[in-house]
Design a protein around this motif. Structure first.
Motif, PDB file in Angstrom:
ATOM      1  N   THR A  53       0.830  -1.208   0.000  1.00  0.00           N
ATOM      2  CA  THR A  53       0.000   0.000   0.000  1.00  0.00           C
ATOM      3  C   THR A  53       0.868   1.264   0.000  1.00  0.00           C
ATOM      4  O   THR A  53       2.017   1.221   0.434  1.00  0.00           O
ATOM      5  CB  THR A  53      -0.896   0.065   1.251  1.00  0.00           C
ATOM      6  OG1 THR A  53      -0.049   0.075   2.405  1.00  0.00           O
ATOM      7  CG2 THR A  53      -1.854  -1.094   1.338  1.00  0.00           C
ATOM      8  N   VAL A  54       0.274   2.342  -0.512  1.00  0.00           N
ATOM      9  CA  VAL A  54       0.849   3.670  -0.274  1.00  0.00           C
ATOM     10  C   VAL A  54      -0.273   4.556   0.239  1.00  0.00           C
ATOM     11  O   VAL A  54      -1.409   4.454  -0.234  1.00  0.00           O
ATOM     12  CB  VAL A  54       1.469   4.337  -1.533  1.00  0.00           C
ATOM     13  CG1 VAL A  54       2.847   3.816  -1.817  1.00  0.00           C
ATOM     14  CG2 VAL A  54       0.574   4.247  -2.719  1.00  0.00           C
ATOM     15  N   LEU A  55       0.054   5.372   1.190  1.00  0.00           N
ATOM     16  CA  LEU A  55      -0.939   6.249   1.826  1.00  0.00           C
ATOM     17  C   LEU A  55      -2.147   5.421   2.285  1.00  0.00           C
ATOM     18  O   LEU A  55      -3.295   5.876   2.207  1.00  0.00           O
ATOM     19  CB  LEU A  55      -1.395   7.344   0.853  1.00  0.00           C
ATOM     20  CG  LEU A  55      -0.288   8.196   0.225  1.00  0.00           C
ATOM     21  CD1 LEU A  55      -0.876   9.184  -0.789  1.00  0.00           C
ATOM     22  CD2 LEU A  55       0.488   8.947   1.297  1.00  0.00           C
ATOM     23  N   GLY A  56      -1.891   4.179   2.682  1.00  0.00           N
ATOM     24  CA  GLY A  56      -2.959   3.306   3.174  1.00  0.00           C
ATOM     25  C   GLY A  56      -3.852   2.761   2.074  1.00  0.00           C
ATOM     26  O   GLY A  56      -4.884   2.149   2.358  1.00  0.00           O
ATOM     27  N   ARG A  57      -3.510   2.978   0.836  1.00  0.00           N
ATOM     28  CA  ARG A  57      -4.346   2.508  -0.283  1.00  0.00           C
ATOM     29  C   ARG A  57      -3.585   1.480  -1.114  1.00  0.00           C
ATOM     30  O   ARG A  57      -2.356   1.538  -1.199  1.00  0.00           O
ATOM     31  CB  ARG A  57      -4.751   3.700  -1.166  1.00  0.00           C
ATOM     32  CG  ARG A  57      -5.714   4.640  -0.453  1.00  0.00           C
ATOM     33  CD  ARG A  57      -5.762   6.008  -1.089  1.00  0.00           C
ATOM     34  NE  ARG A  57      -6.164   5.964  -2.483  1.00  0.00           N
ATOM     35  CZ  ARG A  57      -6.316   7.059  -3.246  1.00  0.00           C
ATOM     36  NH1 ARG A  57      -6.106   8.258  -2.720  1.00  0.00           N
ATOM     37  NH2 ARG A  57      -6.675   6.941  -4.502  1.00  0.00           N
ATOM     38  N   PRO A  58      -4.287   0.554  -1.725  1.00  0.00           N
ATOM     39  CA  PRO A  58      -3.585  -0.429  -2.561  1.00  0.00           C
ATOM     40  C   PRO A  58      -2.913   0.237  -3.765  1.00  0.00           C
ATOM     41  O   PRO A  58      -3.292   1.335  -4.161  1.00  0.00           O
ATOM     42  CB  PRO A  58      -4.691  -1.381  -3.016  1.00  0.00           C
ATOM     43  CG  PRO A  58      -5.965  -0.716  -2.715  1.00  0.00           C
ATOM     44  CD  PRO A  58      -5.737   0.341  -1.699  1.00  0.00           C
ATOM     45  N   ILE A  59      -1.934  -0.465  -4.294  1.00  0.00           N
ATOM     46  CA  ILE A  59      -1.188   0.074  -5.442  1.00  0.00           C
ATOM     47  C   ILE A  59      -1.643  -0.657  -6.696  1.00  0.00           C
ATOM     48  O   ILE A  59      -1.732  -1.885  -6.708  1.00  0.00           O
ATOM     49  CB  ILE A  59       0.326  -0.165  -5.254  1.00  0.00           C
ATOM     50  CG1 ILE A  59       0.808   0.491  -3.962  1.00  0.00           C
ATOM     51  CG2 ILE A  59       1.116   0.336  -6.452  1.00  0.00           C
ATOM     52  CD1 ILE A  59       2.098  -0.103  -3.429  1.00  0.00           C
TER      53      ILE A  59
ATOM     54  N   GLY B 188       2.972  12.064   1.778  1.00  0.00           N
ATOM     55  CA  GLY B 188       1.656  12.072   2.431  1.00  0.00           C
ATOM     56  C   GLY B 188       0.589  12.670   1.541  1.00  0.00           C
ATOM     57  O   GLY B 188      -0.464  13.099   2.018  1.00  0.00           O
ATOM     58  N   SER B 189       0.839  12.695   0.261  1.00  0.00           N
ATOM     59  CA  SER B 189      -0.088  13.348  -0.665  1.00  0.00           C
ATOM     60  C   SER B 189       0.125  12.777  -2.062  1.00  0.00           C
ATOM     61  O   SER B 189       1.186  12.213  -2.353  1.00  0.00           O
ATOM     62  CB  SER B 189       0.190  14.852  -0.676  1.00  0.00           C
ATOM     63  OG  SER B 189      -0.370  15.463  -1.812  1.00  0.00           O
ATOM     64  N   LEU B 190      -0.887  12.951  -2.918  1.00  0.00           N
ATOM     65  CA  LEU B 190      -0.722  12.506  -4.304  1.00  0.00           C
ATOM     66  C   LEU B 190      -0.515  13.695  -5.245  1.00  0.00           C
ATOM     67  O   LEU B 190      -0.575  13.555  -6.462  1.00  0.00           O
ATOM     68  CB  LEU B 190      -1.938  11.690  -4.740  1.00  0.00           C
ATOM     69  CG  LEU B 190      -2.028  10.304  -4.094  1.00  0.00           C
ATOM     70  CD1 LEU B 190      -3.315   9.599  -4.486  1.00  0.00           C
ATOM     71  CD2 LEU B 190      -0.825   9.438  -4.471  1.00  0.00           C
ATOM     72  N   GLU B 191      -0.281  14.835  -4.656  1.00  0.00           N
ATOM     73  CA  GLU B 191      -0.029  16.023  -5.465  1.00  0.00           C
ATOM     74  C   GLU B 191       1.391  15.913  -6.050  1.00  0.00           C
ATOM     75  O   GLU B 191       2.347  15.579  -5.325  1.00  0.00           O
ATOM     76  CB  GLU B 191      -0.156  17.258  -4.585  1.00  0.00           C
ATOM     77  CG  GLU B 191      -0.240  18.556  -5.356  1.00  0.00           C
ATOM     78  CD  GLU B 191      -0.149  19.741  -4.409  1.00  0.00           C
ATOM     79  OE1 GLU B 191       0.641  20.647  -4.705  1.00  0.00           O
ATOM     80  OE2 GLU B 191      -0.821  19.703  -3.356  1.00  0.00           O
ATOM     81  N   ALA B 192       1.505  16.212  -7.334  1.00  0.00           N
ATOM     82  CA  ALA B 192       2.776  15.972  -8.043  1.00  0.00           C
ATOM     83  C   ALA B 192       3.971  16.615  -7.345  1.00  0.00           C
ATOM     84  O   ALA B 192       5.006  15.962  -7.124  1.00  0.00           O
ATOM     85  CB  ALA B 192       2.661  16.484  -9.475  1.00  0.00           C
TER      86      ALA B 192
END
Lengths: 395, 291
Positions: A59-65, A325-329
């Protein structure tokens, strides 16, 4: 009141159903590799390295990849349109992979339009140093680092140092860069190069006879090649047919992959070159041995340098996302910068100064393999390990 | 290596390269000459020949048998293509078969990838062919000399077939005046079909010879198709004599240019083709045929 209740129920319902679904939404990562054409095998190994990293990271950021893999066909224009598809249609949050400097540069030059971080795991051109805040290299050594490793290796090996070298590269960004570096460093170290303007063979060259005639005519007894690694078995086969391997040693700007070693067979024996990784590292590194075994169990294939590069690069990317800690580029890029991963070939640090990796490297010679659990008949024997700061560039 | 050895080396390299171009280009020319079909799938048929050779050797077959097996396989595939695709299109303008064979090229490439995978394959040769032979001042690979002999044998056989057999005479006549051949009772359709299959057989021979030389991969025919078209254009469309001269010329020019001015090698080849198209549109020997 009824309206209030309806909204409350809707919110509860949404919270009960959509909430878990949203939490389970995968983070998509685009994997750009050649799965057809002359570098297809390398592409498969890169893809598998990234898959292994994603499976282990989970996972990344608690979400599956979720990895979305696209075939670049080793063509810059195709790679750019596949990158656009990954970003704008599939909504990937970062791009990883890429084989060939020409393809890597094409994507890097479109990075403002793409707007996501791009981390290459197999591009060697020095143009990547500090190229763009969203562009990174983690994996394969850059040309300058490889050239330093090769030249040092030649200078420290009497049989290689006394030889005269003919330089033959593939006619594209990486080949030119590798040729320039080798010629320049050889001059500094007093190693003779018979063709300082070096030969540039088109990428679609299949008949090397004329180049081999040139090598013979030049009187060289050493050849420095910077050829796409899948072509190395073809070149060595033809070189052997012409009989030049009896007297000539080959130094390669890019270490042949495991499949290429097997394809080259006896003709590949004696190829000398610097690389990040060889499965032979397991003789001295428990971490390498453990990784080799995991890779073999997962893919039933010989652990390759391309897979190791992609594994480490993908780990650095995924850890960078976690760190951001974010998905912002921009935040992901900040997270990757300075990121270090301890992998099968030691610590690989993404230098904050220029977004490119610093890591130890191995000097290798191709030889028949000793008995091994991977079924390899040939391998790159590790002759020496160079520390990251010996190869530069300074951080 | 001395200057003389280099010259011998380059001459032999030119002959090998030109020879492979020649076999593919002659096949294209025969198909065009009798069928007025510009077969864009010819490169894929050449690749199929190489894969057929690879498969036979991989199954333990004799290497020299591939020189019979590969043309047979490609010839049979050519027969099916001619019967199913080309023959029904024969009455239509040439552009139909041009587009058809263009599509066929991709279908065949896809099939090659499907059955054999995308990886580069190597054909193992008998031990003696991996050695070099001393030819005066130069050591030259035995396999390349075998290729030269094979090309000479194929060309000799082809010339005999075209010159001395009824089928060959019919083919030459049909290439020049097809109506006359029909008028004297020769089955023109059969001659055209024979010519198409013969062209495919030659692609198979070239593939079987070039497979061990250049290695085998699904799109290996694309580059060869382009080089062969250059030979066909320079030699004159449909001209067998022109193709021989053109193949030798391209072999020599490409080899010498790669040796002396590597960066401009292919530029020279294509420039030569452009000049021929402008100033000698019927090819080197003026025998080219146009629709």
């Amino acid at each position: 009141m009824k309206k209030f209740l309806a909204i409350a129920l809707a919110l509860i319902f949404t919270g009960l159903t959509a909430g878990p679904l949203m939490a389970a939404d995968p983070v998509k990562i685009g994997v750009l590799v050649p799965l057809s054409g002359i570098a297809a095998q390398g592409g498969v190994e890169l893809r598998d390295g990234s898959i292994m990293a994603a499976e282990e990271k989970k996972t990344v950021l608690g979400r599956p990849i979720e990895l979305v893999v696209e075939d670049t066909q080793l063509k810059p224009d195709v790679a750019v349109s596949k990158a656009e598809k990954l970003v704008f249609k599939d909504d990937v949050k970062a791009l990883v992979g890429v084989f060939s400097s020409g393809v890597g540069l094409a994507i890097a030059k479109n990075i403002d339009k793409l707007g996501v971080p791009f981390l290459t795991t197999h591009v060697m051109t020095t143009e990547f140093y500090g190229m763009h805040p969203l562009v990174f290299r983690s994996g394969q050594l850059a040309n300058d680092q490889t050239a330093i490793g090769n030249i040092r290796g030649i200078a420290e090996t009497p049989d290689l140092k006394k030889r005269k070298y003919y330089v033959l590269v593939h006619d594209y960004a990486w080949g030119h860069d590798a040729g320039n570096r080798f010629v320049q460093l050889a001059k500094e170290k007093g190693i003779e190069v018979v063709n300082p303007q070096y030969d540039k063979a088109p990428l679609n060259t299949t008949d090397w006879a004329t180049y081999i005639s040139k090598i013979k005519a030049s009187g060289a007894d050493g050849v420095y090649i910077a050829l796409i690694t899948t072509v190395i078995p073809v070149f060595t086969k033809q070189a052997a047919e012409f009989g030049i391997l009896k007297n000539c040693r080959i130094v390669s700007g890019a270490a042949p992959g495991v499949t290429e070693l097997e394809a080259a067979g006896e003709n590949g024996v004696g190829i000398f070159g610097a690389s990040c990784y060889s499965w032979d590292l397991e003789r001295t590194s428990p971490k390498a041995k453990e990784w080799n075994q995991r890779y073999y169990q997962r893919f039933k294939a010989v652990p390759s340098d391309a897979a190791a590069h992609a594994y480490v690069g993908t780990m650095n990317l995924l850890n960078g996302i976690d760190k951001a800690g974010s998905l912002e580029a921009k935040k992901i890029a900040d997270g990757i910068r300075g990121q270090a991963f301890e992998g099968p070939y030691g610590k690989v640090l993404i230098a904050p100064k220029d977004n490119c990796a610093r890591n130890d490297a191995v000097l290798t010679e191709t030889l028949p393999a000793p008995p091994n659990p991977y079924g390899a008949k040939y391998y790159m024997k590790v002759l020496k390990v160079y520390k990251a700061d010996e190869l530069g560039p300074p951080q | 290596m001395g200057a003389l050895a280099t010259v011998v080396d380059l001459i032999l390299n030119s002959l090998v390269l030109g020879g492979v171009f020649l076999i593919v280009a002659i096949g294209l020319n025969i198909i065009y000459g009798l069928n007025r079909v510009m077969n864009l799938a010819h490169g894929s048929l050449y690749a199929l020949g190489a894969y057929a050779g690879y498969t036979l050797v991989n199954l333990g077959g004799n290497f020299f048998l591939t020189l019979l097996f590969a043309p047979l396989v490609v010839g049979l595939v050519g027969l099916v293509i001619e019967r199913v695709l080309i023959s029904p299109m024969r009455a239509r303008p040439m552009v139909y078969t041009l587009i058809l064979t263009y599509g066929l090229m991709f279908v065949m490439d896809g099939c090659l990838k499907y059955f054999w995978g995308k990886e580069t394959r190597f054909i193992a040769m008998p031990e003696f062919m991996t050695q070099t032979l001393s030819l005066g001042p130069v050591q030259y690979p035995v396999f390349r000399l075998v290729i030269l002999l094979a090309i000479a044998a194929v060309m000799g056989g082809l010339m005999l077939m075209l010159g001395r057999t009824r089928m060959g005479v019919n083919m030459r006549a049909a290439a020049d005046i097809p109506e006359m051949v029909s008028a004297v009772g020769v089955n023109l359709r059969m001659v055209q079909m024979g010519a198409f299959v013969l062209g495919c057989v030659l692609a198979g021979v070239a593939g079987a010879l070039a497979g061990p030389l250049f290695t085998v991969y699904p799109v290996m025919g694309h580059g060869m198709l382009i080089s062969s078209f250059v030979v066909v254009v320079i030699g004159g469309l449909g001209s067998l004599r022109g193709a021989i001269y053109a193949a030798l010329l391209i072999g020599v020019v490409q080899t010498l240019a790669e040796f002396f001015i590597t960066d401009l090698a292919m530029v020279l080849v294509y420039m030569m083709m452009a000049l021929i198209l402008v100033f000698k549109p019927r090819g080197l020997v003026g025998e080219g045929k146009f629709e």
